[in-house]
Design a protein around this motif. Sequence first.
Motif, PDB file in Angstrom:
ATOM      1  N   TYR A  86       0.850  -1.197   0.000  1.00 42.19           N
ATOM      2  CA  TYR A  86       0.000   0.000   0.000  1.00 42.19           C
ATOM      3  C   TYR A  86       0.879   1.238   0.000  1.00 42.19           C
ATOM      4  N   ASN A  87       0.427   2.258  -0.721  1.00 36.58           N
ATOM      5  CA  ASN A  87       1.171   3.509  -0.810  1.00 36.58           C
ATOM      6  C   ASN A  87       0.178   4.637  -1.081  1.00 36.58           C
TER       7      ASN A  87
ATOM      8  N   CYS B 260       7.954  11.840   2.201  1.00 30.91           N
ATOM      9  CA  CYS B 260       8.027  11.372   0.809  1.00 30.91           C
ATOM     10  C   CYS B 260       9.427  11.502   0.217  1.00 30.91           C
TER      11      CYS B 260
ATOM     12  N   ARG C 294       4.005   9.980   3.372  1.00 30.49           N
ATOM     13  CA  ARG C 294       3.553   8.787   2.670  1.00 30.49           C
ATOM     14  C   ARG C 294       3.142   7.708   3.674  1.00 30.49           C
TER      15      ARG C 294
ATOM     16  N   GLN D  19       2.738   3.883   3.909  1.00 29.49           N
ATOM     17  CA  GLN D  19       3.244   2.778   3.098  1.00 29.49           C
ATOM     18  C   GLN D  19       3.447   1.527   3.925  1.00 29.49           C
TER      19      GLN D  19
END
Length: 131
Positions: free
Chosen positions: A38-39, A76, A86, A88
Amino acid sequence: MKNFFIAFISILLSACTLHADVTPAGNVLNDATVGIPYNSEINIIGGAVSSLDYNGKKRFIGEITPSDTGLSLQYCNDSPARNCVRVQGVPVKPGIVNVRVSGGLFGTNVATGGRFDKTYTFKIKEAEGSS
């Protein structure tokens, strides 16, 4: 008249405050699925983000709850502006996740720094075919 003009400009400039827009709009991020990377990015627009708390100690501008989902928050890039975060990782269990970003913007010579505080929610779903 000249004194009035100078006073008016001074008041106008001192009333300027930077405003942070946090995107994406709304308060929902895309859903995630257990076992699939996931991002998702969250951007703070409006100026450089301060990574210091009220006591002058360095702090990260976001938090993710619950913390045991397999996801984490990171900046990021290496930009000193620190205006992109982000979400992630690889989700390890289904559930509802909250991501909160909060902090302030650095001020300038003509504008004071603004504050931001926004919480996003998204769902981690079971992978298809798993029970």
